[in-house]
Design a protein around this motif. Structure first.
Motif, PDB file in Angstrom:
ATOM      1  N   THR A  84       0.901  -1.212   0.191  1.00  0.00           N
ATOM      2  CA  THR A  84       0.039   0.154  -0.005  1.00  0.00           C
ATOM      3  C   THR A  84       0.966   1.348   0.068  1.00  0.00           C
ATOM      4  O   THR A  84       2.011   1.104   0.396  1.00  0.00           O
ATOM      5  CB  THR A  84      -1.157   0.106   1.430  1.00  0.00           C
ATOM      6  OG1 THR A  84      -0.140   0.044   2.571  1.00  0.00           O
ATOM      7  CG2 THR A  84      -1.798  -1.377   1.491  1.00  0.00           C
ATOM      8  N   GLU A  86       0.710   3.443   2.454  1.00  0.00           N
ATOM      9  CA  GLU A  86       1.268   3.567   3.633  1.00  0.00           C
ATOM     10  C   GLU A  86       2.534   2.612   3.941  1.00  0.00           C
ATOM     11  O   GLU A  86       3.495   3.438   4.455  1.00  0.00           O
ATOM     12  CB  GLU A  86       0.250   3.108   4.671  1.00  0.00           C
ATOM     13  CG  GLU A  86      -1.024   4.015   4.661  1.00  0.00           C
ATOM     14  CD  GLU A  86      -1.966   3.838   3.477  1.00  0.00           C
ATOM     15  OE1 GLU A  86      -2.763   4.850   3.335  1.00  0.00           O
ATOM     16  OE2 GLU A  86      -1.980   2.712   2.852  1.00  0.00           O
ATOM     17  N   GLU A  87       2.728   1.513   3.208  1.00  0.00           N
ATOM     18  CA  GLU A  87       3.805   0.727   3.362  1.00  0.00           C
ATOM     19  C   GLU A  87       5.006   1.318   2.475  1.00  0.00           C
ATOM     20  O   GLU A  87       6.089   1.314   2.885  1.00  0.00           O
ATOM     21  CB  GLU A  87       3.643  -0.606   2.922  1.00  0.00           C
ATOM     22  CG  GLU A  87       2.807  -1.279   3.977  1.00  0.00           C
ATOM     23  CD  GLU A  87       2.093  -2.602   3.647  1.00  0.00           C
ATOM     24  OE1 GLU A  87       1.870  -3.753   4.397  1.00  0.00           O
ATOM     25  OE2 GLU A  87       1.796  -2.824   2.274  1.00  0.00           O
ATOM     26  N   ASN A  89       5.414   4.637   1.985  1.00  0.00           N
ATOM     27  CA  ASN A  89       5.691   5.721   2.631  1.00  0.00           C
ATOM     28  C   ASN A  89       6.887   5.206   3.823  1.00  0.00           C
ATOM     29  O   ASN A  89       7.595   5.946   4.531  1.00  0.00           O
ATOM     30  CB  ASN A  89       4.661   6.435   3.296  1.00  0.00           C
ATOM     31  CG  ASN A  89       3.695   7.351   2.306  1.00  0.00           C
ATOM     32  OD1 ASN A  89       4.281   7.545   0.975  1.00  0.00           O
ATOM     33  ND2 ASN A  89       2.565   7.660   2.457  1.00  0.00           N
ATOM     34  N   GLU A  90       6.309   4.337   4.705  1.00  0.00           N
ATOM     35  CA  GLU A  90       7.029   3.468   5.869  1.00  0.00           C
ATOM     36  C   GLU A  90       8.424   2.923   5.435  1.00  0.00           C
ATOM     37  O   GLU A  90       9.553   3.400   5.966  1.00  0.00           O
ATOM     38  CB  GLU A  90       6.164   2.727   6.542  1.00  0.00           C
ATOM     39  CG  GLU A  90       6.788   2.112   7.580  1.00  0.00           C
ATOM     40  CD  GLU A  90       5.909   1.180   8.508  1.00  0.00           C
ATOM     41  OE1 GLU A  90       6.421   0.552   9.446  1.00  0.00           O
ATOM     42  OE2 GLU A  90       4.719   0.969   7.960  1.00  0.00           O
ATOM     43  N   ARG A 194       2.335   9.212  -2.588  1.00  0.00           N
ATOM     44  CA  ARG A 194       3.499   8.750  -2.060  1.00  0.00           C
ATOM     45  C   ARG A 194       4.411  10.022  -1.790  1.00  0.00           C
ATOM     46  O   ARG A 194       4.803  10.815  -2.341  1.00  0.00           O
ATOM     47  CB  ARG A 194       4.384   7.768  -2.895  1.00  0.00           C
ATOM     48  CG  ARG A 194       3.397   6.733  -3.473  1.00  0.00           C
ATOM     49  CD  ARG A 194       4.386   6.051  -4.345  1.00  0.00           C
ATOM     50  NE  ARG A 194       3.609   4.951  -5.109  1.00  0.00           N
ATOM     51  CZ  ARG A 194       3.908   4.087  -6.060  1.00  0.00           C
ATOM     52  NH1 ARG A 194       5.226   4.355  -6.600  1.00  0.00           N
ATOM     53  NH2 ARG A 194       3.125   3.168  -6.678  1.00  0.00           N
TER      54      ARG A 194
END
Length: 209
Positions: A84, A86-87, A89-90, A194
């Motif tokens: 995702t 979020e992943e 970005n992390e 992103r």
């Protein structure tokens, strides 16, 4: 002049070494400014030949859609997964890309015992794996995975366009085109963008201070 058919040369060499379920793995959506990165894994029958099967980037959208259905109907097993926004970005895009590929392999209905990974990095997989540079133009298994991933991500982009029509995602598929960047400057980023990929917005804001 007919297109050259991709032959399972790599796959045949691996079968000769004793591997029985060789999956090709590829991703789509590594470069765009928004959306998930999608990966697919595909195990093809040993005698599988499909006219037109090639690197998804060399095919028209209509041809990819047709091949998508044929691959799904003919494959011994296939799996499509994602990492995702979020992943991304992390973790960063490379790690998210590898995560999506591992998920795709893990999701195969028939477990693979070897993986051919498109690109130059193959690490942290639970089964033996090797990277194949330009693999989607060499290996039919990778080419099939390439099409599954690309069609899936393009379909996601159409859905994202319905949710965020101001960015024109259905047209540019999230890539950093002039129109996409102009929309970002006009409307600002959305939750699907992103963070690492849109730093130019902060750079521009700093310049204008």
């Amino acid at each position: 002049m007919s297109e050259k058919l991709l032959e399972q040369t790599l796959e045949s060499q691996l079968r000769a070494r004793g591997y029985k379920a060789i999956c090709g793995v590829d991703e789509a959506g590594r470069g765009p400014l928004c959306g998930s990165v999608v990966a697919a894994a595909c195990i093809l029958p040993p005698d599988f030949i499909l006219e037109g099967l090639n690197d998804s980037k060399k095919l028209t959208a209509k041809k990819r859609e047709k091949l998508f259905d044929l691959i799904c109907a003919s494959a011994i097993a296939y799996s499509i997964a994602e990492a995702t926004v979020e992943e991304i970005n992390e973790l960063n895009i490379l790690e998210a890309d590898l995560l999506a590929m591992r998920r795709a392999i893990d999701g195969l209905q028939v477990p693979a015992d070897y993986a051919l990974i498109d690109g130059n990095i193959a690490r942290d997989f639970q089964i033996p794996a090797e990277a194949v540079i330009g693999g989607d133009a060499i290996s039919p298994s990778i080419a099939a995975a390439s099409i599954l991933a690309k069609v899936t991500r393009d379909r996601q982009c159409v859905e994202l366009d319905r949710l965020y029509p101001q960015y024109g995602i259905a047209k540019h598929k999230g890539y950093g085109t002039k129109a996409h960047k102009e929309a970002l400057f006009t409307y600002g980023p959305s939750p699907i963008h992103r963070k690492q990929f849109i730093r130019f917005l902060n750079d521009e804001a700093t310049k204008n201070e």
